[in-house]
Design a protein around this motif. Structure first.
Motif, PDB file in Angstrom:
ATOM      1  N   SER A   1       6.082 126.552  29.365  1.00  0.00           N
ATOM      2  CA  SER A   1       5.214 126.097  30.189  1.00  0.00           C
ATOM      3  C   SER A   1       5.352 124.412  30.627  1.00  0.00           C
ATOM      4  O   SER A   1       5.083 124.163  31.626  1.00  0.00           O
ATOM      5  CB  SER A   1       3.760 126.302  29.539  1.00  0.00           C
ATOM      6  OG  SER A   1       3.586 125.287  28.508  1.00  0.00           O
ATOM      7  N   TYR A   2       5.639 123.729  29.646  1.00  0.00           N
ATOM      8  CA  TYR A   2       6.113 122.506  29.960  1.00  0.00           C
ATOM      9  C   TYR A   2       7.376 122.231  30.941  1.00  0.00           C
ATOM     10  O   TYR A   2       7.391 121.345  31.890  1.00  0.00           O
ATOM     11  CB  TYR A   2       6.659 121.698  28.762  1.00  0.00           C
ATOM     12  CG  TYR A   2       6.434 120.221  28.959  1.00  0.00           C
ATOM     13  CD1 TYR A   2       5.584 119.439  28.456  1.00  0.00           C
ATOM     14  CD2 TYR A   2       7.783 119.243  29.035  1.00  0.00           C
ATOM     15  CE1 TYR A   2       5.537 117.854  28.410  1.00  0.00           C
ATOM     16  CE2 TYR A   2       7.955 118.124  29.223  1.00  0.00           C
ATOM     17  CZ  TYR A   2       6.908 117.220  28.758  1.00  0.00           C
ATOM     18  OH  TYR A   2       6.998 115.895  28.856  1.00  0.00           O
ATOM     19  N   ILE A   3       8.171 123.336  30.916  1.00  0.00           N
ATOM     20  CA  ILE A   3       9.424 123.142  31.503  1.00  0.00           C
ATOM     21  C   ILE A   3       8.952 123.440  33.053  1.00  0.00           C
ATOM     22  O   ILE A   3       9.356 122.961  33.940  1.00  0.00           O
ATOM     23  CB  ILE A   3      10.343 124.207  31.335  1.00  0.00           C
ATOM     24  CG1 ILE A   3      11.189 123.784  29.902  1.00  0.00           C
ATOM     25  CG2 ILE A   3      11.701 124.734  32.208  1.00  0.00           C
ATOM     26  CD1 ILE A   3      12.077 122.556  30.070  1.00  0.00           C
TER      27      ILE A   3
ATOM     28  N   ASP B   1      18.588 115.008  16.791  1.00  0.00           N
ATOM     29  CA  ASP B   1      18.346 114.770  18.079  1.00  0.00           C
ATOM     30  C   ASP B   1      18.520 116.110  18.870  1.00  0.00           C
ATOM     31  O   ASP B   1      18.654 115.808  20.339  1.00  0.00           O
ATOM     32  CB  ASP B   1      18.844 113.433  18.818  1.00  0.00           C
ATOM     33  CG  ASP B   1      17.758 112.820  19.415  1.00  0.00           C
ATOM     34  OD1 ASP B   1      16.627 113.080  19.701  1.00  0.00           O
ATOM     35  OD2 ASP B   1      17.957 111.472  19.543  1.00  0.00           O
ATOM     36  N   HIS B   2      18.897 116.939  18.493  1.00  0.00           N
ATOM     37  CA  HIS B   2      19.270 118.361  19.441  1.00  0.00           C
ATOM     38  C   HIS B   2      18.113 118.525  20.379  1.00  0.00           C
ATOM     39  O   HIS B   2      16.786 118.362  19.877  1.00  0.00           O
ATOM     40  CB  HIS B   2      19.349 119.518  18.576  1.00  0.00           C
ATOM     41  CG  HIS B   2      19.840 120.880  19.236  1.00  0.00           C
ATOM     42  ND1 HIS B   2      18.673 121.692  19.635  1.00  0.00           N
ATOM     43  CD2 HIS B   2      20.622 121.195  19.904  1.00  0.00           C
ATOM     44  CE1 HIS B   2      19.066 122.860  20.285  1.00  0.00           C
ATOM     45  NE2 HIS B   2      20.445 122.541  20.362  1.00  0.00           N
ATOM     46  N   PRO B   3      18.166 118.943  21.472  1.00  0.00           N
ATOM     47  CA  PRO B   3      19.330 119.424  22.140  1.00  0.00           C
ATOM     48  C   PRO B   3      19.928 118.323  23.204  1.00  0.00           C
ATOM     49  O   PRO B   3      20.797 118.431  23.864  1.00  0.00           O
ATOM     50  CB  PRO B   3      18.866 120.171  23.289  1.00  0.00           C
ATOM     51  CG  PRO B   3      17.528 119.833  23.655  1.00  0.00           C
ATOM     52  CD  PRO B   3      17.158 119.219  22.404  1.00  0.00           C
TER      53      PRO B   3
ATOM     54  N   GLU C   1      19.047 125.357  26.407  1.00  0.00           N
ATOM     55  CA  GLU C   1      18.896 124.736  24.868  1.00  0.00           C
ATOM     56  C   GLU C   1      17.690 123.867  24.775  1.00  0.00           C
ATOM     57  O   GLU C   1      17.352 123.515  23.814  1.00  0.00           O
ATOM     58  CB  GLU C   1      20.279 123.985  24.616  1.00  0.00           C
ATOM     59  CG  GLU C   1      20.635 122.843  25.442  1.00  0.00           C
ATOM     60  CD  GLU C   1      21.272 123.009  26.972  1.00  0.00           C
ATOM     61  OE1 GLU C   1      21.168 124.505  27.336  1.00  0.00           O
ATOM     62  OE2 GLU C   1      21.497 122.493  27.725  1.00  0.00           O
ATOM     63  N   TYR C   2      17.415 123.408  26.004  1.00  0.00           N
ATOM     64  CA  TYR C   2      15.922 122.718  25.947  1.00  0.00           C
ATOM     65  C   TYR C   2      14.675 123.512  25.815  1.00  0.00           C
ATOM     66  O   TYR C   2      13.697 122.930  25.545  1.00  0.00           O
ATOM     67  CB  TYR C   2      15.770 121.868  27.378  1.00  0.00           C
ATOM     68  CG  TYR C   2      16.882 120.579  27.260  1.00  0.00           C
ATOM     69  CD1 TYR C   2      16.243 119.339  27.009  1.00  0.00           C
ATOM     70  CD2 TYR C   2      18.355 120.615  27.685  1.00  0.00           C
ATOM     71  CE1 TYR C   2      17.129 118.245  26.972  1.00  0.00           C
ATOM     72  CE2 TYR C   2      18.984 119.736  27.540  1.00  0.00           C
ATOM     73  CZ  TYR C   2      18.783 118.334  27.258  1.00  0.00           C
ATOM     74  OH  TYR C   2      19.300 117.214  27.055  1.00  0.00           O
ATOM     75  N   TRP C   3      14.765 124.808  26.066  1.00  0.00           N
ATOM     76  CA  TRP C   3      13.350 125.651  26.026  1.00  0.00           C
ATOM     77  C   TRP C   3      13.748 126.831  25.176  1.00  0.00           C
ATOM     78  O   TRP C   3      12.383 127.247  24.923  1.00  0.00           O
ATOM     79  CB  TRP C   3      12.769 125.766  27.638  1.00  0.00           C
ATOM     80  CG  TRP C   3      13.768 126.648  28.308  1.00  0.00           C
ATOM     81  CD1 TRP C   3      13.820 127.903  28.418  1.00  0.00           C
ATOM     82  CD2 TRP C   3      14.579 125.963  29.501  1.00  0.00           C
ATOM     83  NE1 TRP C   3      14.912 128.450  29.208  1.00  0.00           N
ATOM     84  CE2 TRP C   3      15.217 127.338  30.072  1.00  0.00           C
ATOM     85  CE3 TRP C   3      15.066 125.050  29.842  1.00  0.00           C
ATOM     86  CZ2 TRP C   3      16.085 127.332  31.057  1.00  0.00           C
ATOM     87  CZ3 TRP C   3      15.886 124.794  30.760  1.00  0.00           C
ATOM     88  CH2 TRP C   3      16.336 126.023  31.525  1.00  0.00           C
ATOM     89  N   ASP C   4      14.742 127.309  25.204  1.00  0.00           N
ATOM     90  CA  ASP C   4      14.636 128.594  24.689  1.00  0.00           C
ATOM     91  C   ASP C   4      14.930 128.638  23.005  1.00  0.00           C
ATOM     92  O   ASP C   4      15.997 128.287  22.525  1.00  0.00           O
ATOM     93  CB  ASP C   4      16.022 129.622  25.240  1.00  0.00           C
ATOM     94  CG  ASP C   4      16.170 130.721  24.639  1.00  0.00           C
ATOM     95  OD1 ASP C   4      15.431 131.026  23.831  1.00  0.00           O
ATOM     96  OD2 ASP C   4      16.748 131.588  25.520  1.00  0.00           O
ATOM     97  N   ILE C   5      13.938 129.060  22.490  1.00  0.00           N
ATOM     98  CA  ILE C   5      13.899 128.627  21.030  1.00  0.00           C
ATOM     99  C   ILE C   5      15.275 129.695  20.162  1.00  0.00           C
ATOM    100  O   ILE C   5      15.553 129.050  19.137  1.00  0.00           O
ATOM    101  CB  ILE C   5      12.610 129.105  20.473  1.00  0.00           C
ATOM    102  CG1 ILE C   5      12.376 128.353  19.053  1.00  0.00           C
ATOM    103  CG2 ILE C   5      12.401 130.560  19.985  1.00  0.00           C
ATOM    104  CD1 ILE C   5      12.253 127.138  18.998  1.00  0.00           C
ATOM    105  N   LYS C   6      15.720 130.763  20.711  1.00  0.00           N
ATOM    106  CA  LYS C   6      16.770 131.448  20.326  1.00  0.00           C
ATOM    107  C   LYS C   6      17.991 130.439  20.194  1.00  0.00           C
ATOM    108  O   LYS C   6      18.962 130.380  19.469  1.00  0.00           O
ATOM    109  CB  LYS C   6      17.035 132.597  21.113  1.00  0.00           C
ATOM    110  CG  LYS C   6      16.023 133.746  21.072  1.00  0.00           C
ATOM    111  CD  LYS C   6      16.760 134.968  21.337  1.00  0.00           C
ATOM    112  CE  LYS C   6      17.121 135.131  22.840  1.00  0.00           C
ATOM    113  NZ  LYS C   6      16.017 135.059  24.036  1.00  0.00           N
TER     114      LYS C   6
END
Ligand code: URA
Ligand code: ZN
Length: 366
Positions: A16-18, A315-317, A65-70
């Motif tokens: 939702s933030y994305i 510090d990922h991603p 990589e910034y939003w997908d928890i997988k």
């Protein structure tokens, strides 16, 4: 018992933030530029969309990589990380309108909690606070609500507070609520230094000056302001985990302490009596992450706060390899190597920094 590896500095922007960032036209936002129609760019840092600074004017590429928890779990597995304490990345909710602050914080924190629930035992979280709300009561209410989110172990905070920094007296109820609910602050930079500090050629060095120097100085200044204002004397139980090993705090602590002891203004104002020294604060209120990329930095962090108060992070991603197919991230390897080189044969101590300290301090195995 095999010891676990815990990453305390690892970010996510929940979906939702994305969407919110994609809907915006000004900083912070996500945009696809006409000359590169297949790639979204994340534009978040002050000055990043300044056309006069060509190399930093386009932020950074952004993908799942910034939003997908997988992707987070995939990254963790690839780098042998057992547990991650995920946090919303900067600029958090700092830019949300006062009217929308409470609702956006609830929604974001609920969403992050749901991400944690999907992977039992692997994910915990630092929640975000509605700092732009019209009154500190709204922030305090969200802090109290966090008790209902089982995976929340603290809050992530930038350095701006309610707009005047973290030495603002208006934050007293917030610090009080955090202490009462035993929620540590993960203090993280975003705003850097005024752009003039980077000079007229700043555009030629990409993100190097703001990230390598602006970020750590911002953290150092923010926490020093807290120390000088006496917040840690007022709230002896306040716990703060500092990003990037405290910026430059471990190295500058002696100088800061000496400047305080020699300050006539503080003496006249009676502020030197009954205060705890910076060294006491470092060893009872402060934790430092290990995102410092060098053995020298890890040694300084341990020297300042002690071996039980330093915790591994990635510090990922952020800081992905520039070469796309690199199996292991250079940024992560550098932080792992810093820890193993700093401890040598002292495996127990290294294991504490890699995981045990975070498990104990953040209560990750109840
Ligand atoms: N750049 C950012 O904007 N945030 C981070 O956390 C790291 C790098
Ligand atoms: Zn970070």
């Amino acid at each position: 018992m095999t010891s676990k590896i815990v990453d305390v500095h690892t970010h996510v922007y929940p979906p939702s933030y994305i969407s919110l960032l994609r809907s915006r036209e000004k900083l912070p936002y996500i945009r696809i530029f006409p000359d590169a129609p297949n790639a979204s760019r994340l534009i978040i840092l002050p000055g990043e969309d300044d056309p006069s600074k060509p190399s930093t004017s386009r932020g950074r590429p952004i993908g799942p990589e910034y939003w997908d928890i997988k992707e987070k779990i995939y990254f963790m597995d690839k780098h042998k990380i057992d547990i991650s304490v995920i946090s919303l990345a900067n600029p958090w909710l700092d830019f949300i309108s006062p009217e929308a602050a409470a609702e956006t914080a609830e929604k974001t924190n609920d969403e992050i909690e749901e991400l944690c629930e999907k992977y039992p035992g692997r994910l915990y979280a630092f929640a975000a606070l509605p700092l732009s709300a019209s009154s500190p009561d709204i922030i305090v209410k969200e802090i109290a609500r966090l008790k209902s989110l089982k995976h929340v172990r603290g809050v992530i905070l930038g350095t701006s507070g309610l707009g005047k920094g973290l030495d603002d007296e208006a934050l007293v109820p917030v610090f009080e609520a955090l202490c009462e609910n035993q929620l540590p602050i993960f203090l993280h930079p975003h705003y850097g230094l005024p752009s003039e500090a980077y000079g007229p050629k700043a555009g030629e060095s990409g993100h190097v000056l703001p990230l390598a120097l602006g970020f750590p100085m911002e953290t150092t200044i923010a926490v020093t302001r807290m120390i000088v204002s006496g917040i840690f004397d007022q709230f002896k139980d306040l716990k703060v985990l500092l990003a990037h090993s405290g910026g430059t705090l471990p190295f500058l602590a002696g100088r800061i302490e000496s400047c305080i002891q020699h300050d006539g203004h503080l003496k006249k104002a009676g502020k030197l009596e009954g205060r705890r020294s910076i060294w006491e604060i470092l060893r009872s209120n402060i934790y430092l992450d290990g995102v410092v990329y060098s053995e020298v930095g890890i040694r300084a962090a341990i020297g300042a706060s002690g071996g039980t108060r330093v915790m591994f992070g990635t510090d990922h991603p952020f800081f992905p390899p520039l070469v796309g197919d690199e199996k292991e991230w250079l940024s992560v390897r550098t932080n792992y190597d810093a820890i193993s080189n700093a401890f040598g044969e002292a495996k127990e101590e290294a294991e504490a920094v890699l995981g045990r300290n975070a498990i104990q301090a953040l209560n990750l195995e109840d």
